[in-house]
Design a protein around this motif. Structure first.
Motif, PDB file in Angstrom:
ATOM      1  N   SER A  74       0.852  -1.193   0.000  1.00 37.54           N
ATOM      2  CA  SER A  74       0.000   0.000   0.000  1.00 37.54           C
ATOM      3  C   SER A  74       0.889   1.245   0.000  1.00 37.54           C
ATOM      4  O   SER A  74       2.055   1.176   0.391  1.00 37.54           O
ATOM      5  N   PRO A  75       0.348   2.397  -0.418  1.00 36.79           N
ATOM      6  CA  PRO A  75       1.146   3.626  -0.382  1.00 36.79           C
ATOM      7  C   PRO A  75       1.686   3.932   1.019  1.00 36.79           C
ATOM      8  O   PRO A  75       2.837   4.354   1.166  1.00 36.79           O
ATOM      9  N   GLN A  76       0.866   3.698   2.051  1.00 35.12           N
ATOM     10  CA  GLN A  76       1.316   3.954   3.423  1.00 35.12           C
ATOM     11  C   GLN A  76       2.537   3.105   3.760  1.00 35.12           C
ATOM     12  O   GLN A  76       3.434   3.524   4.464  1.00 35.12           O
ATOM     13  N   HIS A  77       2.534   1.872   3.234  1.00 34.55           N
ATOM     14  CA  HIS A  77       3.613   0.945   3.549  1.00 34.55           C
ATOM     15  C   HIS A  77       4.917   1.356   2.872  1.00 34.55           C
ATOM     16  O   HIS A  77       5.990   0.974   3.300  1.00 34.55           O
ATOM     17  N   ALA A  78       4.800   2.129   1.784  1.00 34.29           N
ATOM     18  CA  ALA A  78       6.004   2.549   1.067  1.00 34.29           C
ATOM     19  C   ALA A  78       6.588   3.819   1.682  1.00 34.29           C
ATOM     20  O   ALA A  78       7.782   4.077   1.590  1.00 34.29           O
ATOM     21  N   ASP A  79       5.728   4.624   2.323  1.00 35.78           N
ATOM     22  CA  ASP A  79       6.191   5.902   2.872  1.00 35.78           C
ATOM     23  C   ASP A  79       7.045   5.749   4.120  1.00 35.78           C
ATOM     24  O   ASP A  79       8.106   6.329   4.243  1.00 35.78           O
ATOM     25  N   GLU A  80       6.522   4.978   5.056  1.00 32.12           N
ATOM     26  CA  GLU A  80       7.258   4.819   6.317  1.00 32.12           C
ATOM     27  C   GLU A  80       7.739   3.385   6.395  1.00 32.12           C
ATOM     28  O   GLU A  80       6.949   2.473   6.542  1.00 32.12           O
ATOM     29  N   VAL A  81       9.050   3.191   6.298  1.00 26.09           N
ATOM     30  CA  VAL A  81       9.508   1.811   6.214  1.00 26.09           C
ATOM     31  C   VAL A  81      10.129   1.289   7.498  1.00 26.09           C
ATOM     32  O   VAL A  81      10.244   0.090   7.676  1.00 26.09           O
ATOM     33  N   ALA A  82      10.534   2.198   8.399  1.00 26.51           N
ATOM     34  CA  ALA A  82      11.196   1.734   9.623  1.00 26.51           C
ATOM     35  C   ALA A  82      10.252   0.803  10.373  1.00 26.51           C
ATOM     36  O   ALA A  82       9.073   1.112  10.557  1.00 26.51           O
ATOM     37  N   GLY A  83      10.774  -0.343  10.784  1.00 26.41           N
ATOM     38  CA  GLY A  83       9.971  -1.277  11.567  1.00 26.41           C
ATOM     39  C   GLY A  83       8.876  -1.953  10.781  1.00 26.41           C
ATOM     40  O   GLY A  83       7.908  -2.438  11.350  1.00 26.41           O
ATOM     41  N   ARG A  84       8.999  -1.959   9.478  1.00 27.40           N
ATOM     42  CA  ARG A  84       8.001  -2.649   8.663  1.00 27.40           C
ATOM     43  C   ARG A  84       8.677  -3.727   7.824  1.00 27.40           C
ATOM     44  O   ARG A  84       9.892  -3.726   7.684  1.00 27.40           O
ATOM     45  N   GLY A  85       7.894  -4.600   7.269  1.00 31.01           N
ATOM     46  CA  GLY A  85       8.481  -5.668   6.460  1.00 31.01           C
ATOM     47  C   GLY A  85       7.537  -6.110   5.365  1.00 31.01           C
ATOM     48  O   GLY A  85       6.383  -5.695   5.309  1.00 31.01           O
ATOM     49  N   ASN A 111       3.407  -5.030   9.844  1.00 31.03           N
ATOM     50  CA  ASN A 111       3.279  -3.743  10.536  1.00 31.03           C
ATOM     51  C   ASN A 111       2.739  -2.621   9.661  1.00 31.03           C
ATOM     52  O   ASN A 111       3.212  -1.496   9.738  1.00 31.03           O
ATOM     53  N   GLU A 112       1.785  -2.920   8.838  1.00 35.31           N
ATOM     54  CA  GLU A 112       1.064  -1.816   8.214  1.00 35.31           C
ATOM     55  C   GLU A 112       0.019  -1.406   9.247  1.00 35.31           C
ATOM     56  O   GLU A 112       0.366  -1.165  10.387  1.00 35.31           O
ATOM     57  N   GLU A 113      -1.258  -1.367   8.924  1.00 37.11           N
ATOM     58  CA  GLU A 113      -2.224  -1.006   9.960  1.00 37.11           C
ATOM     59  C   GLU A 113      -2.347  -2.123  10.993  1.00 37.11           C
ATOM     60  O   GLU A 113      -2.599  -1.890  12.173  1.00 37.11           O
ATOM     61  N   ASP A 114      -2.179  -3.359  10.528  1.00 42.39           N
ATOM     62  CA  ASP A 114      -2.175  -4.515  11.423  1.00 42.39           C
ATOM     63  C   ASP A 114      -0.820  -5.218  11.325  1.00 42.39           C
ATOM     64  O   ASP A 114      -0.054  -4.962  10.413  1.00 42.39           O
TER      65      ASP A 114
END
Lengths: 357, 174
Positions: free
Chosen positions: A95-106, A120-123
Protein backbone atom coordinates in the motif's frame (compact mmCIF):
# COMPACT_ATOMS: atom_id res chain seq x y z
CA UNK A 1 16.95 -10.85 -3.88
CA UNK A 2 14.39 -8.07 -4.27
CA UNK A 3 15.64 -6.87 -7.67
CA UNK A 4 13.36 -9.10 -9.71
CA UNK A 5 10.31 -7.57 -8.02
CA UNK A 6 11.22 -4.03 -9.02
CA UNK A 7 12.83 -4.73 -12.38
CA UNK A 8 10.17 -6.71 -14.12
CA UNK A 9 6.75 -5.20 -14.62
CA UNK A 10 4.76 -8.38 -14.94
CA UNK A 11 2.99 -9.91 -11.94
CA UNK A 12 0.71 -12.94 -11.82
CA UNK A 13 -2.40 -10.72 -11.76
CA UNK A 14 -1.55 -9.14 -15.09
CA UNK A 15 -1.63 -12.39 -17.04
CA UNK A 16 -5.06 -11.53 -18.45
CA UNK A 17 -6.26 -15.08 -17.89
CA UNK A 18 -8.86 -16.50 -15.52
CA UNK A 19 -12.63 -16.53 -15.53
CA UNK A 20 -14.26 -13.55 -17.29
CA UNK A 21 -10.73 -12.22 -17.87
CA UNK A 22 -11.92 -9.72 -20.47
CA UNK A 23 -13.92 -7.72 -17.93
CA UNK A 24 -12.52 -8.74 -14.56
CA UNK A 25 -8.84 -7.87 -14.48
CA UNK A 26 -8.05 -9.27 -11.06
CA UNK A 27 -9.50 -10.70 -7.86
CA UNK A 28 -7.98 -9.95 -4.51
CA UNK A 29 -8.39 -11.15 -0.92
CA UNK A 30 -6.79 -9.35 1.98
CA UNK A 31 -6.75 -10.75 5.51
CA UNK A 32 -5.89 -8.62 8.55
CA UNK A 33 -4.22 -10.55 11.38
CA UNK A 34 -2.53 -9.48 14.61
CA UNK A 35 -0.24 -11.14 17.13
CA UNK A 36 -1.95 -11.48 20.47
CA UNK A 37 1.09 -10.52 22.53
CA UNK A 38 1.89 -6.98 21.34
CA UNK A 39 -0.03 -3.72 20.81
CA UNK A 40 -1.20 -2.85 17.30
CA UNK A 41 1.46 -1.35 14.97
CA UNK A 42 0.55 2.31 15.49
CA UNK A 43 1.34 1.97 19.22
CA UNK A 44 4.58 0.02 18.83
CA UNK A 45 7.92 1.57 19.73
CA UNK A 46 10.74 0.82 17.32
CA UNK A 47 12.09 -2.08 19.40
CA UNK A 48 8.72 -3.83 19.53
CA UNK A 49 8.04 -3.10 15.88
CA UNK A 50 11.31 -4.84 15.01
CA UNK A 51 10.28 -7.70 17.28
CA UNK A 52 7.07 -8.19 15.29
CA UNK A 53 9.02 -8.24 12.03
CA UNK A 54 11.49 -10.75 13.48
CA UNK A 55 8.73 -13.00 14.86
CA UNK A 56 7.03 -13.15 11.47
CA UNK A 57 10.31 -13.60 9.63
CA UNK A 58 11.20 -16.46 12.04
CA UNK A 59 7.79 -18.03 11.44
CA UNK A 60 8.45 -17.97 7.72
CA UNK A 61 11.86 -19.55 8.18
CA UNK A 62 10.55 -22.37 10.31
CA UNK A 63 7.77 -22.98 7.77
CA UNK A 64 10.34 -23.16 5.03
CA UNK A 65 12.41 -25.55 7.12
CA UNK A 66 9.34 -27.83 6.96
CA UNK A 67 9.30 -27.52 3.18
CA UNK A 68 6.27 -25.19 3.19
CA UNK A 69 5.86 -22.05 1.09
CA UNK A 70 9.29 -22.30 -0.49
CA UNK A 71 8.58 -19.50 -2.92
CA UNK A 72 7.92 -16.81 -0.31
CA UNK A 73 10.70 -14.23 -0.02
CA UNK A 74 11.29 -11.83 2.87
CA UNK A 75 12.18 -8.31 1.74
CA UNK A 76 13.77 -5.67 3.91
CA UNK A 77 12.06 -2.49 2.75
CA UNK A 78 14.90 -0.40 4.14
CA UNK A 79 17.15 -1.76 1.42
CA UNK A 80 14.89 -0.36 -1.28
CA UNK A 81 15.05 3.13 -2.76
CA UNK A 82 11.85 5.20 -2.42
CA UNK A 83 11.40 4.85 -6.19
CA UNK A 84 11.62 1.08 -5.97
CA UNK A 85 9.05 1.05 -3.22
CA UNK A 86 6.78 3.18 -5.42
CA UNK A 87 7.03 0.44 -8.05
CA UNK A 88 5.84 -2.13 -5.54
CA UNK A 89 2.84 0.15 -4.90
CA UNK A 90 2.09 0.39 -8.63
CA UNK A 91 2.24 -3.39 -8.87
CA UNK A 92 -0.32 -3.58 -6.05
CA UNK A 93 2.12 -5.49 -3.86
CA UNK A 94 2.15 -2.94 -1.05
CA UNK A 95 0.00 0.00 0.00
CA UNK A 96 1.15 3.63 -0.38
CA UNK A 97 1.32 3.95 3.42
CA UNK A 98 3.61 0.95 3.55
CA UNK A 99 6.00 2.55 1.07
CA UNK A 100 6.19 5.90 2.87
CA UNK A 101 7.26 4.82 6.32
CA UNK A 102 9.51 1.81 6.21
CA UNK A 103 11.20 1.73 9.62
CA UNK A 104 9.97 -1.28 11.57
CA UNK A 105 8.00 -2.65 8.66
CA UNK A 106 8.48 -5.67 6.46
CA UNK A 107 7.28 -7.46 3.39
CA UNK A 108 7.01 -11.05 2.27
CA UNK A 109 6.29 -11.76 -1.41
CA UNK A 110 5.85 -14.93 -3.44
CA UNK A 111 7.97 -15.31 -6.57
CA UNK A 112 5.00 -14.97 -8.92
CA UNK A 113 3.81 -12.00 -6.81
CA UNK A 114 0.39 -13.54 -6.26
CA UNK A 115 0.89 -13.52 -2.48
CA UNK A 116 2.22 -10.64 -0.44
CA UNK A 117 2.30 -10.17 3.31
CA UNK A 118 2.70 -6.68 4.72
CA UNK A 119 4.21 -6.60 8.18
CA UNK A 120 3.28 -3.74 10.54
CA UNK A 121 1.06 -1.82 8.21
CA UNK A 122 -2.22 -1.01 9.96
CA UNK A 123 -2.17 -4.51 11.42
CA UNK A 124 0.74 -6.81 12.26
CA UNK A 125 0.01 -8.93 9.20
CA UNK A 126 -1.89 -8.13 6.08
CA UNK A 127 -2.02 -11.26 3.94
CA UNK A 128 -2.90 -10.41 0.37
CA UNK A 129 -3.54 -12.68 -2.61
CA UNK A 130 -4.08 -11.41 -6.11
CA UNK A 131 -5.07 -13.48 -9.17
CA UNK A 132 -6.09 -12.59 -12.71
CA UNK A 133 -9.76 -12.87 -13.66
CA UNK A 134 -12.80 -13.54 -11.54
CA UNK A 135 -11.31 -16.18 -9.24
CA UNK A 136 -12.45 -15.15 -5.77
CA UNK A 137 -12.84 -18.68 -4.44
CA UNK A 138 -9.42 -19.71 -5.65
CA UNK A 139 -7.87 -16.56 -4.16
CA UNK A 140 -9.67 -17.13 -0.86
CA UNK A 141 -8.39 -20.71 -0.66
CA UNK A 142 -4.87 -19.51 -1.29
CA UNK A 143 -5.10 -16.68 1.27
CA UNK A 144 -6.66 -18.98 3.84
CA UNK A 145 -3.89 -21.52 3.33
CA UNK A 146 -1.19 -18.89 3.91
CA UNK A 147 -3.16 -17.72 6.96
CA UNK A 148 -3.27 -21.29 8.34
CA UNK A 149 0.46 -21.76 7.83
CA UNK A 150 1.38 -18.62 9.73
CA UNK A 151 -1.20 -19.38 12.39
CA UNK A 152 0.54 -22.71 13.00
CA UNK A 153 3.60 -20.69 14.08
CA UNK A 154 2.11 -17.54 15.64
CA UNK A 155 -0.64 -16.73 18.16
CA UNK A 156 -3.22 -14.54 16.43
CA UNK A 157 -5.48 -12.19 18.34
CA UNK A 158 -8.88 -13.86 18.16
CA UNK A 159 -12.02 -13.41 20.21
CA UNK A 160 -14.73 -16.07 20.26
CA UNK A 161 -17.44 -13.48 19.83
CA UNK A 162 -15.75 -10.79 17.73
CA UNK A 163 -13.49 -12.93 15.58
CA UNK A 164 -10.09 -11.68 14.44
CA UNK A 165 -9.21 -8.48 16.31
CA UNK A 166 -7.84 -5.63 14.24
CA UNK A 167 -6.51 -2.13 14.88
CA UNK A 168 -9.45 -0.55 13.11
CA UNK A 169 -12.92 -1.71 14.14
CA UNK A 170 -14.00 -1.63 10.48
CA UNK A 171 -11.94 -4.78 9.86
CA UNK A 172 -12.83 -6.83 12.92
CA UNK A 173 -14.45 -10.25 12.46
CA UNK A 174 -13.18 -11.96 9.35
CA UNK A 175 -10.55 -9.26 8.83
CA UNK A 176 -11.23 -9.88 5.20
CA UNK A 177 -11.52 -7.49 2.32
CA UNK A 178 -12.40 -9.20 -0.95
CA UNK A 179 -12.25 -7.17 -4.13
CA UNK A 180 -12.50 -7.42 -7.89
CA UNK A 181 -11.06 -4.96 -10.38
CA UNK A 182 -13.36 -4.51 -13.34
CA UNK A 183 -13.08 -2.76 -16.68
CA UNK A 184 -16.49 -1.26 -17.46
CA UNK A 185 -16.11 1.06 -20.47
CA UNK A 186 -19.51 0.33 -22.06
CA UNK A 187 -21.33 1.08 -18.80
CA UNK A 188 -19.51 4.41 -18.67
CA UNK A 189 -20.18 5.20 -22.34
CA UNK A 190 -23.88 4.48 -21.96
CA UNK A 191 -24.01 6.67 -18.82
CA UNK A 192 -25.03 3.80 -16.58
CA UNK A 193 -21.88 3.42 -14.50
CA UNK A 194 -22.50 6.03 -11.81
CA UNK A 195 -26.08 4.91 -11.23
CA UNK A 196 -25.24 1.20 -11.15
CA UNK A 197 -22.15 1.61 -9.00
CA UNK A 198 -23.87 3.96 -6.56
CA UNK A 199 -26.48 1.33 -5.86
CA UNK A 200 -23.73 -1.08 -4.79
CA UNK A 201 -23.10 0.91 -1.62
CA UNK A 202 -26.59 -0.04 -0.52
CA UNK A 203 -25.54 -3.67 -0.73
CA UNK A 204 -22.60 -3.16 1.60
CA UNK A 205 -20.05 -2.82 -1.21
CA UNK A 206 -17.49 -0.09 -1.80
CA UNK A 207 -16.38 1.17 -5.21
CA UNK A 208 -12.95 2.70 -5.69
CA UNK A 209 -10.44 3.54 -8.41
CA UNK A 210 -7.55 1.43 -9.62
CA UNK A 211 -5.08 2.19 -6.87
CA UNK A 212 -7.29 1.66 -3.86
CA UNK A 213 -8.56 3.94 -1.18
CA UNK A 214 -9.03 7.57 -2.15
CA UNK A 215 -8.06 7.13 -5.79
CA UNK A 216 -10.16 8.19 -8.74
CA UNK A 217 -11.50 5.74 -11.25
CA UNK A 218 -9.27 6.21 -14.29
CA UNK A 219 -9.37 4.22 -17.49
CA UNK A 220 -12.87 2.94 -16.66
CA UNK A 221 -11.36 0.62 -14.05
CA UNK A 222 -13.33 0.09 -10.87
CA UNK A 223 -12.45 -1.81 -7.75
CA UNK A 224 -15.43 -3.28 -5.93
CA UNK A 225 -15.06 -4.67 -2.44
CA UNK A 226 -17.04 -5.70 0.64
CA UNK A 227 -17.53 -3.11 3.34
CA UNK A 228 -18.70 -5.25 6.21
CA UNK A 229 -16.34 -7.77 7.83
CA UNK A 230 -18.39 -8.90 10.84
CA UNK A 231 -21.49 -11.06 11.08
CA UNK A 232 -20.94 -12.75 7.73
CA UNK A 233 -18.67 -15.66 6.97
CA UNK A 234 -15.89 -15.39 4.40
CA UNK A 235 -17.85 -17.63 2.05
CA UNK A 236 -20.94 -15.41 2.34
CA UNK A 237 -18.92 -12.25 1.68
CA UNK A 238 -17.29 -13.87 -1.35
CA UNK A 239 -20.50 -15.23 -2.78
CA UNK A 240 -22.18 -11.81 -2.38
CA UNK A 241 -19.34 -10.14 -4.21
CA UNK A 242 -19.39 -12.84 -6.86
CA UNK A 243 -23.10 -12.30 -7.49
CA UNK A 244 -22.60 -8.54 -7.79
CA UNK A 245 -19.59 -8.97 -10.10
CA UNK A 246 -21.52 -11.36 -12.34
CA UNK A 247 -24.40 -8.94 -12.60
CA UNK A 248 -22.03 -6.15 -13.52
CA UNK A 249 -20.44 -8.40 -16.14
CA UNK A 250 -23.87 -9.09 -17.64
CA UNK A 251 -24.73 -5.38 -17.67
CA UNK A 252 -21.41 -4.52 -19.25
CA UNK A 253 -21.81 -7.22 -21.90
CA UNK A 254 -25.32 -6.00 -22.66
CA UNK A 255 -24.10 -2.43 -23.03
CA UNK A 256 -21.27 -3.62 -25.31
CA UNK A 257 -23.72 -5.54 -27.41
CA UNK A 258 -25.97 -2.49 -27.65
CA UNK A 259 -23.09 -0.22 -28.65
CA UNK A 260 -22.03 -2.68 -31.32
CA UNK A 261 -25.54 -2.99 -32.66
CA UNK A 262 -26.53 0.66 -32.63
CA UNK A 263 -23.30 2.54 -33.12
CA UNK A 264 -20.78 0.13 -34.58
CA UNK A 265 -19.03 2.66 -36.83
CA UNK A 266 -18.70 5.27 -34.09
CA UNK A 267 -17.38 2.64 -31.70
CA UNK A 268 -14.83 1.38 -34.22
CA UNK A 269 -13.87 4.95 -34.91
CA UNK A 270 -13.24 5.64 -31.21
CA UNK A 271 -11.25 2.43 -30.76
CA UNK A 272 -9.05 3.00 -33.81
CA UNK A 273 -8.55 6.68 -33.02
CA UNK A 274 -7.35 5.67 -29.56
CA UNK A 275 -5.05 3.09 -31.14
CA UNK A 276 -3.83 5.69 -33.61
CA UNK A 277 -2.94 8.22 -30.92
CA UNK A 278 -1.26 5.65 -28.71
CA UNK A 279 0.86 4.28 -31.55
CA UNK A 280 1.93 7.72 -32.76
CA UNK A 281 1.97 10.10 -29.81
CA UNK A 282 5.34 11.43 -28.67
CA UNK A 283 4.17 12.93 -25.36
CA UNK A 284 1.25 11.58 -23.33
CA UNK A 285 -0.10 12.21 -19.83
CA UNK A 286 -1.03 9.36 -17.52
CA UNK A 287 -4.69 10.37 -17.59
CA UNK A 288 -4.88 10.41 -21.40
CA UNK A 289 -2.97 7.14 -21.71
CA UNK A 290 -5.31 5.42 -19.27
CA UNK A 291 -8.45 6.53 -21.06
CA UNK A 292 -7.11 5.61 -24.51
CA UNK A 293 -5.79 2.26 -23.30
CA UNK A 294 -9.28 1.55 -22.01
CA UNK A 295 -10.65 2.05 -25.52
CA UNK A 296 -7.96 -0.16 -27.04
CA UNK A 297 -8.81 -2.81 -24.44
CA UNK A 298 -12.46 -2.59 -25.42
CA UNK A 299 -11.50 -2.90 -29.09
CA UNK A 300 -9.38 -5.95 -28.26
CA UNK A 301 -12.19 -7.58 -26.27
CA UNK A 302 -14.61 -7.01 -29.13
CA UNK A 303 -12.29 -8.47 -31.71
CA UNK A 304 -11.63 -5.22 -33.56
CA UNK A 305 -7.95 -5.10 -32.68
CA UNK A 306 -6.26 -8.49 -32.97
CA UNK A 307 -2.65 -7.70 -32.29
CA UNK A 308 -2.73 -6.60 -28.66
CA UNK A 309 -2.95 -9.15 -25.85
CA UNK A 310 -4.78 -8.49 -22.57
CA UNK A 311 -1.49 -9.21 -20.81
CA UNK A 312 0.23 -6.36 -22.67
CA UNK A 313 -2.60 -4.02 -21.70
CA UNK A 314 -2.42 -5.02 -18.04
CA UNK A 315 1.34 -4.71 -18.03
CA UNK A 316 1.00 -1.18 -19.40
CA UNK A 317 -1.14 -0.18 -16.41
CA UNK A 318 2.05 -0.55 -14.37
CA UNK A 319 4.69 0.31 -16.98
CA UNK A 320 3.17 3.73 -17.62
CA UNK A 321 3.08 4.74 -13.94
CA UNK A 322 5.49 7.50 -12.89
CA UNK A 323 7.61 5.26 -10.67
CA UNK A 324 8.28 2.70 -13.37
CA UNK A 325 9.08 5.33 -15.98
CA UNK A 326 11.63 6.83 -13.61
CA UNK A 327 13.07 3.41 -12.95
CA UNK A 328 13.59 2.87 -16.68
CA UNK A 329 15.35 6.21 -17.02
CA UNK A 330 17.32 5.52 -13.88
CA UNK A 331 17.10 9.06 -12.56
CA UNK A 332 14.73 11.71 -11.30
CA UNK A 333 12.98 12.91 -14.43
CA UNK A 334 10.62 15.85 -14.93
CA UNK A 335 6.92 15.47 -15.63
CA UNK A 336 7.52 16.34 -19.27
CA UNK A 337 10.27 13.74 -19.73
CA UNK A 338 8.01 11.25 -18.01
CA UNK A 339 5.17 11.92 -20.46
CA UNK A 340 7.60 11.51 -23.36
CA UNK A 341 8.97 8.26 -21.93
CA UNK A 342 5.42 6.99 -21.42
CA UNK A 343 4.57 7.65 -25.07
CA UNK A 344 7.71 5.79 -26.18
CA UNK A 345 6.95 2.74 -24.05
CA UNK A 346 3.34 2.53 -25.21
CA UNK A 347 4.40 2.83 -28.84
CA UNK A 348 6.99 0.11 -28.47
CA UNK A 349 4.61 -2.22 -26.67
CA UNK A 350 1.72 -1.77 -29.08
CA UNK A 351 3.86 -2.01 -32.18
CA UNK A 352 6.02 -5.01 -31.27
CA UNK A 353 3.72 -7.19 -33.33
CA UNK A 354 2.89 -5.92 -36.83
CA UNK A 355 -0.72 -5.02 -37.43
CA UNK A 356 -2.36 -7.56 -39.71
CA UNK A 357 -5.73 -6.00 -40.30
CA UNK B 1 9.50 28.64 -18.91
CA UNK B 2 11.40 27.70 -15.76
CA UNK B 3 10.09 27.34 -12.24
CA UNK B 4 9.84 30.68 -10.36
CA UNK B 5 11.24 29.14 -7.25
CA UNK B 6 14.09 26.75 -8.04
CA UNK B 7 14.70 28.23 -11.52
CA UNK B 8 16.03 24.84 -12.60
CA UNK B 9 13.18 22.67 -13.71
CA UNK B 10 10.52 23.63 -16.25
CA UNK B 11 7.33 25.07 -14.77
CA UNK B 12 4.41 22.72 -15.18
CA UNK B 13 2.08 24.07 -12.49
CA UNK B 14 0.58 27.49 -13.19
CA UNK B 15 -1.36 29.21 -10.47
CA UNK B 16 -3.40 32.38 -10.58
CA UNK B 17 -4.36 33.92 -7.27
CA UNK B 18 -6.97 36.66 -7.04
CA UNK B 19 -7.18 38.20 -3.62
CA UNK B 20 -9.40 41.28 -3.24
CA UNK B 21 -9.24 41.89 -6.94
CA UNK B 22 -5.45 41.76 -7.05
CA UNK B 23 -4.17 39.17 -9.42
CA UNK B 24 -0.85 37.37 -9.09
CA UNK B 25 0.57 34.51 -11.08
CA UNK B 26 3.05 31.84 -10.05
CA UNK B 27 4.72 29.25 -12.25
CA UNK B 28 6.26 26.29 -10.49
CA UNK B 29 7.77 22.93 -11.23
CA UNK B 30 6.06 19.88 -9.80
CA UNK B 31 8.32 19.44 -6.80
CA UNK B 32 8.21 23.10 -5.72
CA UNK B 33 4.43 23.09 -6.14
CA UNK B 34 4.26 20.16 -3.73
CA UNK B 35 5.88 22.35 -1.05
CA UNK B 36 3.22 24.99 -1.52
CA UNK B 37 0.47 22.46 -1.40
CA UNK B 38 -0.95 23.70 1.92
CA UNK B 39 -1.39 27.28 0.65
CA UNK B 40 -3.38 26.31 -2.39
CA UNK B 41 -5.73 24.04 -0.56
CA UNK B 42 -6.42 26.79 2.03
CA UNK B 43 -5.06 24.45 4.67
CA UNK B 44 -7.98 22.12 4.25
CA UNK B 45 -7.47 18.45 4.73
CA UNK B 46 -8.21 17.25 1.23
CA UNK B 47 -8.65 13.60 2.02
CA UNK B 48 -11.03 13.58 4.93
CA UNK B 49 -10.03 10.32 6.49
CA UNK B 50 -12.22 7.48 7.55
CA UNK B 51 -10.91 7.62 11.08
CA UNK B 52 -12.55 11.02 11.57
CA UNK B 53 -15.91 9.48 10.86
CA UNK B 54 -15.06 6.69 13.23
CA UNK B 55 -13.98 9.23 15.81
CA UNK B 56 -17.45 10.72 15.59
CA UNK B 57 -19.00 7.33 16.07
CA UNK B 58 -16.76 6.59 19.01
CA UNK B 59 -18.52 9.49 20.68
CA UNK B 60 -15.90 12.20 20.70
CA UNK B 61 -15.75 15.32 18.58
CA UNK B 62 -12.12 16.16 17.75
CA UNK B 63 -13.16 19.56 16.39
CA UNK B 64 -14.55 20.81 19.66
CA UNK B 65 -12.03 22.94 21.48
CA UNK B 66 -13.92 22.95 24.73
CA UNK B 67 -13.76 19.67 26.54
CA UNK B 68 -17.26 18.54 27.29
CA UNK B 69 -18.31 17.29 30.68
CA UNK B 70 -18.23 13.64 29.85
CA UNK B 71 -14.82 14.00 28.22
CA UNK B 72 -13.13 15.11 31.41
CA UNK B 73 -14.81 12.28 33.27
CA UNK B 74 -13.86 9.58 30.84
CA UNK B 75 -10.22 10.62 30.55
CA UNK B 76 -8.70 8.38 33.22
CA UNK B 77 -10.17 5.27 31.66
CA UNK B 78 -7.22 3.36 30.21
CA UNK B 79 -6.66 -0.07 28.78
CA UNK B 80 -4.58 -1.93 31.37
CA UNK B 81 -2.63 -3.77 28.72
CA UNK B 82 -1.46 -1.00 26.40
CA UNK B 83 -2.28 2.17 28.34
CA UNK B 84 -4.32 3.60 25.49
CA UNK B 85 -7.41 5.50 26.63
CA UNK B 86 -10.76 5.77 24.97
CA UNK B 87 -10.31 9.38 23.93
CA UNK B 88 -7.02 8.72 22.19
CA UNK B 89 -8.71 5.84 20.49
CA UNK B 90 -11.61 7.93 19.30
CA UNK B 91 -9.23 10.55 17.96
CA UNK B 92 -7.42 8.19 15.62
CA UNK B 93 -10.22 5.71 15.07
CA UNK B 94 -8.09 2.73 16.02
CA UNK B 95 -7.75 0.52 19.05
CA UNK B 96 -4.44 0.15 20.89
CA UNK B 97 -4.21 -3.61 21.32
CA UNK B 98 -6.40 -6.69 21.16
CA UNK B 99 -7.28 -6.33 24.86
CA UNK B 100 -8.82 -2.89 24.24
CA UNK B 101 -11.77 -4.75 22.72
CA UNK B 102 -12.35 -6.53 26.02
CA UNK B 103 -11.55 -3.53 28.18
CA UNK B 104 -13.94 -1.15 26.42
CA UNK B 105 -16.51 -3.87 25.89
CA UNK B 106 -19.56 -1.72 26.66
CA UNK B 107 -18.58 0.83 24.06
CA UNK B 108 -17.35 -1.66 21.47
CA UNK B 109 -20.73 -3.39 21.13
CA UNK B 110 -22.76 -0.35 20.03
CA UNK B 111 -19.87 0.90 17.90
CA UNK B 112 -19.66 -2.34 15.93
CA UNK B 113 -23.40 -2.41 15.45
CA UNK B 114 -23.09 1.04 13.90
CA UNK B 115 -20.10 0.44 11.62
CA UNK B 116 -20.63 -3.25 10.87
CA UNK B 117 -24.32 -3.79 11.44
CA UNK B 118 -23.53 -6.88 13.51
CA UNK B 119 -21.59 -7.82 16.58
CA UNK B 120 -20.89 -11.53 16.27
CA UNK B 121 -18.27 -13.24 14.13
CA UNK B 122 -19.54 -16.18 12.10
CA UNK B 123 -16.54 -16.80 9.86
CA UNK B 124 -13.23 -18.60 10.02
CA UNK B 125 -11.82 -19.78 13.34
CA UNK B 126 -8.07 -20.24 13.76
CA UNK B 127 -6.83 -23.75 14.55
CA UNK B 128 -4.83 -22.97 17.68
CA UNK B 129 -6.17 -19.76 19.22
CA UNK B 130 -9.75 -20.62 18.30
CA UNK B 131 -10.30 -22.77 21.38
CA UNK B 132 -13.32 -25.02 21.44
CA UNK B 133 -15.47 -23.02 19.03
CA UNK B 134 -13.83 -24.55 16.03
CA UNK B 135 -15.03 -27.95 17.21
CA UNK B 136 -18.47 -26.58 18.03
CA UNK B 137 -18.81 -25.05 14.59
CA UNK B 138 -17.78 -28.31 13.00
CA UNK B 139 -20.36 -30.21 15.00
CA UNK B 140 -22.98 -27.68 13.93
CA UNK B 141 -22.22 -28.15 10.26
CA UNK B 142 -22.14 -31.96 10.69
CA UNK B 143 -25.61 -31.78 12.23
CA UNK B 144 -26.82 -30.03 9.11
CA UNK B 145 -25.29 -32.73 6.93
CA UNK B 146 -26.92 -35.34 9.13
CA UNK B 147 -30.33 -33.74 8.57
CA UNK B 148 -29.78 -33.78 4.84
CA UNK B 149 -28.92 -37.48 4.82
CA UNK B 150 -31.94 -38.26 6.97
CA UNK B 151 -34.27 -36.34 4.69
CA UNK B 152 -32.86 -38.21 1.72
CA UNK B 153 -33.29 -41.47 3.69
CA UNK B 154 -29.63 -42.36 3.33
CA UNK B 155 -29.49 -43.84 6.81
CA UNK B 156 -26.15 -45.61 6.54
CA UNK B 157 -24.37 -42.34 5.82
CA UNK B 158 -26.44 -40.60 8.48
CA UNK B 159 -25.39 -43.15 11.10
CA UNK B 160 -21.74 -42.59 10.20
CA UNK B 161 -22.11 -38.82 10.66
CA UNK B 162 -23.99 -39.35 13.94
CA UNK B 163 -21.08 -41.39 15.30
CA UNK B 164 -18.64 -38.70 14.29
CA UNK B 165 -20.71 -36.06 16.07
CA UNK B 166 -20.78 -38.19 19.23
CA UNK B 167 -17.06 -38.63 19.09
CA UNK B 168 -16.47 -34.90 18.73
CA UNK B 169 -18.89 -34.09 21.54
CA UNK B 170 -16.90 -36.39 23.79
CA UNK B 171 -13.81 -34.33 23.01
CA UNK B 172 -15.69 -31.23 24.10
CA UNK B 173 -16.60 -32.98 27.37
CA UNK B 174 -20.34 -33.07 26.76
Amino acid sequence: MYESFVNKALSKWMEGTGDEGDIVISSRIRLARNLSTLPFPHLLNSTDAKKVVTMIHDALQSLQAQEEEKDLVFINLLELQPMERAILVDKHLISPQHADEVAGRGLIVSLDESVSILINEEDHLRIQCLYPGLELEKVWNQASKVDDLFESQLDFAFDEKLGYLTACPTNVGTGMRASVMMHLPALVMTNQASRVLASLTQLGMTVRGLFGEGTEATGNLFQISNQVTLGRSEEEIISNLLVVAKQLIDQERMARHLLLKETKKQLEDQVWRAYGILTHARVISSQEAMSLLSKVRLGTDMGMIKTVSPQTLNEMLVLTRPAFLQKVKGKDISAFERDAQRATIIREKLLTEPLNQ
Amino acid sequence: MYCDECKKKPATVHLTKIINGEKSEVHLCESCAQNHHKEWTFGLDENFPLNKFLAGLLGYDPQSTQPSMNLSFSLPEKCENCGFNYNQMSQIGRFGCNECYEHFKEKVGPLLRRVQGANRHTGKVPHRSGGTIRLEREIQSLRQTLQEYVSREEFEEAARIRDRIREMEKKLGH
